[in-house]
Design an enzyme around this catalytic site. Structure first.
Site, PDB file in Angstrom:
ATOM      1  N   GLN A 249       1.173  -1.016   0.006  1.00 22.35           N
ATOM      2  CA  GLN A 249      -0.304   0.068  -0.127  1.00 22.35           C
ATOM      3  C   GLN A 249       1.183   1.244  -0.210  1.00 22.35           C
ATOM      4  OE1 GLN A 249      -3.387  -0.120  -0.011  1.00 22.35           O
ATOM      5  NE2 GLN A 249      -3.491   1.433   0.017  1.00 22.35           N
TER       6      GLN A 249
ATOM      7  N   LYS B 258       0.931  -9.633 -17.429  1.00 26.02           N
ATOM      8  CA  LYS B 258      -0.112  -9.927 -16.048  1.00 26.02           C
ATOM      9  C   LYS B 258      -1.277  -8.572 -15.712  1.00 26.02           C
ATOM     10  CE  LYS B 258       0.589 -10.079 -11.279  1.00 26.02           C
ATOM     11  NZ  LYS B 258       1.723  -9.748  -9.751  1.00 26.02           N
TER      12      LYS B 258
ATOM     13  N   THR C 247      -0.477 -14.738  -2.120  1.00 24.93           N
ATOM     14  CA  THR C 247      -1.338 -15.874  -2.046  1.00 24.93           C
ATOM     15  C   THR C 247      -1.359 -16.646  -2.675  1.00 24.93           C
ATOM     16  OG1 THR C 247      -2.724 -14.891  -3.927  1.00 24.93           O
ATOM     17  CG2 THR C 247      -3.073 -13.888  -1.576  1.00 24.93           C
TER      18      THR C 247
HETATM   19  C1  R5P Z   1       3.429  -7.897  -7.217  1.00 24.88           C
HETATM   20  O1  R5P Z   1       3.093  -6.914  -7.764  1.00 24.88           O
HETATM   21  C2  R5P Z   1       4.856  -8.699  -6.712  1.00 24.88           C
HETATM   22  O2  R5P Z   1       5.690  -8.576  -7.642  1.00 24.88           O
HETATM   23  C3  R5P Z   1       3.926 -10.005  -6.775  1.00 24.88           C
HETATM   24  O3  R5P Z   1       3.948 -10.564  -7.961  1.00 24.88           O
HETATM   25  C4  R5P Z   1       2.896 -10.433  -6.055  1.00 24.88           C
HETATM   26  O4  R5P Z   1       2.673  -9.511  -5.097  1.00 24.88           O
HETATM   27  C5  R5P Z   1       2.255 -12.230  -5.842  1.00 24.88           C
HETATM   28  O5  R5P Z   1       1.006 -11.526  -5.030  1.00 24.88           O
HETATM   29  P1  R5P Z   1       0.445 -13.017  -4.952  1.00 24.88           P
HETATM   30  O6  R5P Z   1       0.816 -14.523  -4.397  1.00 24.88           O
HETATM   31  O7  R5P Z   1      -0.648 -12.922  -4.480  1.00 24.88           O
HETATM   32  O8  R5P Z   1      -0.525 -13.202  -6.470  1.00 24.88           O
END
Ligand code: R5P
Length: 277
Positions: free
Chosen positions: A86, A176, A207
């Site tokens: 954040q 992504k 997650t």
């Molecule tokens: C995003 O900008 C980060 O580099 C990670 O890809 C992200 O925090 C991963 O989060 P999650 O495992 O919840 O998809």
């Protein structure tokens, strides 16, 4: 100077103390029956290294209690800097959490050290922060292995490029789009992973949504096997179960968040930075 261990980073803290050849301070942590936390530091040293990842809100409370208990100077080592995602007001009226964390730490600490802070934007909230890069260590861990490293998004591509340089392997990235905090969409992109061992490299696995979607895409593109590596193994919401159920063969992380998957230690690079002081 001595080093104060905290509940979020006991092993990494001990490793850093060993690297530096300094004593571990005597501290007491307690929880009162109503859940409130308590901290006591018995040390007459004039400077202290505190190693405390912010894996949870409680870690932040404990860190602040320590700041009050410690009498001398503080070098705050926050291997995983939680609340950094954040890093701006996405919606009008939102708190910029990382700004709150930065203020509390910098009001007390002479120097702040972290590992792969989430974003350049988050870094802007700090004035005394040193951001150490663990990507060379991840790269070295895979040196000599016949694989291709993949960044799950363009934002992580520069990080993965560093890891791939140290591993001396090929690398590429996927597209992504984040839909909400638990859902991401990985778009098709023509990359050459046909019949290859693939390693997805990211800064954080929270997650697991990002890695899982990337894994699906990589298998569709013909990857022989898919593994993942990250700096911060946050692993929220039963992520390991979901990751291994999705066909991920292995998960390797550093010890910024201490997990069973923490096979790479950042203790040396943190100690080197502390020695600079
Ligand atoms: C995003 O900008 C980060 O580099 C990670 O890809 C992200 O925090 C991963 O989060 P999650 O495992 O919840 O998809």
């Amino acid at each position: 100077m001595d080093l104060i261990l905290t509940p979020s980073s006991p092993l990494l803290g001990k490793r850093v103390a060993e690297e530096l050849g300094i004593r571990i301070s005597s501290v007491t942590f307690k929880r009162f029956p109503d859940g409130e936390l308590y901290a006591r530091v018995e040390s007459s040293e004039s400077a202290h290294v505190v190693v405390c990842s912010l894996n949870s809100s409680e870690d932040f409370v404990l860190l602040n209690l320590l700041f009050d208990a410690i009498k001398g100077d503080v070098i705050a080592v926050i291997p995983y800097l939680g609340y950094a995602r954040q890093d701006r007001e996405f919606l009008k009226g939102e708190a910029v959490s990382v700004r709150v964390v930065a203020k509390a730490i910098e009001d007390r600490a002479e120097k702040v050290i972290t590992v792969n802070i989430h974003s350049e934007k988050a870094k802007e909230s700090f004035k005394k922060l040193v951001n150490v890069d663990a990507m060379p260590l991840i790269g070295e861990n895979y040196r000599g292995k016949d694989l291709v490293m993949i960044s799950p998004d363009k934002g992580s591509a520069e990080r993965v490029k560093v890891a791939a340089r140290f591993a001396n392997c090929e690398w590429d990235w996927l597209e992504k789009r984040r839909i909400d905090e638990k859902t991401v969409e990985i778009s098709p992109k023509s990359i050459d992973v046909e019949g290859k061992r693939v390693l997805i490299v990211d800064d954080i696995i929270s997650t697991g949504g990002t890695v899982i979607e990337a894994t699906k895409k990589l298998y569709e593109l013909g990857a022989k096997s898919v593994e993942c590596a990250c700096v911060h193994a946050v692993l929220a919401d039963f992520a390991p179960v979901k990751l291994f159920s999705s066909g991920i063969k292995d998960l390797v992380a550093t010890d910024t968040v201490e997990r069973i998957f923490s096979k790479i230690s950042v203790s040396k690079i943190l100690a080197e930075e502390i020695k600079e002081i």
